[in-house]
Design an enzyme around this catalytic site. Sequence first.
Site, PDB file in Angstrom:
ATOM      1  N   THR A  17       3.610  -2.745  26.189  1.00  0.00           N
ATOM      2  CA  THR A  17       4.781  -3.199  24.958  1.00  0.00           C
ATOM      3  C   THR A  17       5.274  -3.038  23.816  1.00  0.00           C
ATOM      4  O   THR A  17       4.150  -2.473  22.835  1.00  0.00           O
ATOM      5  CB  THR A  17       4.139  -4.799  24.846  1.00  0.00           C
ATOM      6  OG1 THR A  17       2.701  -4.681  24.402  1.00  0.00           O
ATOM      7  CG2 THR A  17       4.399  -5.443  26.673  1.00  0.00           C
ATOM      8  N   SER A 261      -0.925  -5.258  11.066  1.00  0.00           N
ATOM      9  CA  SER A 261       0.381  -5.993  12.306  1.00  0.00           C
ATOM     10  C   SER A 261       1.011  -5.093  12.507  1.00  0.00           C
ATOM     11  O   SER A 261       1.083  -3.574  12.247  1.00  0.00           O
ATOM     12  CB  SER A 261       1.120  -6.946  11.832  1.00  0.00           C
ATOM     13  OG  SER A 261       2.474  -7.618  11.957  1.00  0.00           O
ATOM     14  N   LYS A 262       1.218  -5.045  13.823  1.00  0.00           N
ATOM     15  CA  LYS A 262       2.490  -4.234  14.016  1.00  0.00           C
ATOM     16  C   LYS A 262       3.651  -4.055  13.187  1.00  0.00           C
ATOM     17  O   LYS A 262       4.689  -2.993  13.083  1.00  0.00           O
ATOM     18  CB  LYS A 262       3.214  -4.729  15.122  1.00  0.00           C
ATOM     19  CG  LYS A 262       2.390  -4.565  16.389  1.00  0.00           C
ATOM     20  CD  LYS A 262       2.506  -5.326  17.752  1.00  0.00           C
ATOM     21  CE  LYS A 262       2.042  -4.037  18.980  1.00  0.00           C
ATOM     22  NZ  LYS A 262       2.606  -4.877  20.189  1.00  0.00           N
ATOM     23  N   ARG A 263       3.942  -4.946  12.384  1.00  0.00           N
ATOM     24  CA  ARG A 263       4.999  -4.904  11.644  1.00  0.00           C
ATOM     25  C   ARG A 263       4.857  -3.614  10.308  1.00  0.00           C
ATOM     26  O   ARG A 263       5.777  -3.653   9.078  1.00  0.00           O
ATOM     27  CB  ARG A 263       5.500  -6.237  10.938  1.00  0.00           C
ATOM     28  CG  ARG A 263       6.220  -7.499  11.418  1.00  0.00           C
ATOM     29  CD  ARG A 263       6.061  -8.477  11.589  1.00  0.00           C
ATOM     30  NE  ARG A 263       5.401  -9.396  11.088  1.00  0.00           N
ATOM     31  CZ  ARG A 263       4.968 -10.269  11.650  1.00  0.00           C
ATOM     32  NH1 ARG A 263       4.862 -10.453  12.833  1.00  0.00           N
ATOM     33  NH2 ARG A 263       3.319 -10.768  10.867  1.00  0.00           N
ATOM     34  N   ASP A 264       3.370  -3.826   9.766  1.00  0.00           N
ATOM     35  CA  ASP A 264       2.788  -2.569   9.316  1.00  0.00           C
ATOM     36  C   ASP A 264       3.596  -1.063   9.513  1.00  0.00           C
ATOM     37  O   ASP A 264       3.848  -0.632  10.186  1.00  0.00           O
ATOM     38  CB  ASP A 264       1.597  -2.636   8.511  1.00  0.00           C
ATOM     39  CG  ASP A 264       0.752  -4.119   7.963  1.00  0.00           C
ATOM     40  OD1 ASP A 264       1.933  -4.649   7.846  1.00  0.00           O
ATOM     41  OD2 ASP A 264       0.044  -4.465   8.462  1.00  0.00           O
TER      42      ASP A 264
END
Length: 494
Positions: A17, A261-264
């Site tokens: 994912t 986080s994956k957003r970083d």
Amino acid sequence: MPNTDKPVRVRFPPSPTGDPHVGMVRSALFNYAFARHYGGTFVFRIEDTDTARNTEESYSALLSTMRWMGFEWDEGPEVGGAYGPYRQSERMDIYADIAKKLLDGGYAYRCYCTQEELDAANAKAKAEKRAPGYAGTCRNLTPEQIAAHEAAGRTSVLRFRMPEGTLTWDDLVRGEISFDTSNVPDYVLVRADGSPLYTLVNPVDDALMRITHVLRGEDLLSSTPRQLPLHSALIALGLSETVPVFGHLPYVMGEGNKKLSKRDPEASFSFYVKEGYLPEGLLNYLALLGWSPGGDKEFFSPEEMYAAFDGTHINSNAARFDLKKCQAINGDHVRALAPDDLARRIVPFLAEQGLVADPPLPEQAATLAAAVPLIQERMVVLRESVDMIGFLFVPEHAFAVDPADGAKALGEDAKPVLEAAAKALEALPDWTTAAIDATLRETLIEGLGLKPKNAFTPVRVAVTGRRVSPPLFESIELLGRERTLRRLAAALGS
């Protein structure tokens, strides 16, 4: 020391994912290093039962990530093994069979509670200041009650029957940990539509694949009290032999002391591949996020890590991701490469910009071999090579001076410098670094009375296109007389 009485078998079970996360890769690294240290088996399996989020693109990215890092799995996709298949989506019949055995053996039961009833029970618990969670309503239904629910058309999930008492295990990282099972409600193994949940498939795969040690993130620590009794049930049913040894790795933190986080941006593994980090450099840094080989040593090869990684020296405290330190360690690994190896690794980045062929043509390869020693000490990541030596390969019609650098270095004051340099270089009989050095120093510093910075910066920008480049005189030699004079003339506007 970890218990390794049996041959070590570890696993790395990612879900396909999205873009792989550096925290996930660190988990793979620790498991891989543990297996290699003990001469064990590294199992790579894919947890792809979440069909709504899984993609083949992400699956391919996982395989690419593993190969880029140099992780050669002993069992798994495209390799096979005695306990396959290694994609959960291909193991559904296995899970259905195990679920039936757990039900028939009394280790699981059917729960007919509706979502509305569960929500109401949780709301009541909160109002009475009790911990929410399944209260075991269907735990001991009579055959008559089950028949009534079935006749009413109620669907059911399959829940695991948690035993009473205290669960204790010796965590590889955190030492002895205990849980009172009264705080762990009976949990769902299989949804009403028959699809299995992580709570079933993950421990079942560990059991059937004979996994001996589970090194995983701290975020999964709360699931261990649920998995231990399930492992015991599988042993009682004759489906497994031992409960794995668990070790929960520390969180990887980002800015503001928050979990990465994956957003970083620095969390995305593809960032490091695209920027040109070395696998061994990134591996070295990720290893330091929660582990140390002992002493003050922070620079080591993959082989050195595998030789030292015996499961000890893992820190239970959260590790902070520091991109600058990651860059520094990668730069150390760049400088440790043999120049021909570094040249080989640079080629894809130059080829991506159309600067060289892949593989390079003979003339390009010769220029690259000569240029690499000039930039190796200055490089941190491979992509920097494009800006550093691209001027040597760009077609003359496409060569351009960086506008910002040109504005600072190629004004009216630069004209006499460039004219004198061009005249001196045009008359130079020997086109060598030493001769170029001598004639430009004599012409610009002694002849025009300039300081080195004022003498050489306009020349550097005119011939390389940038204020920062490899050593100037070596660059001019590699560029050649014709192209050097043409660029000086272009900078003069003639």
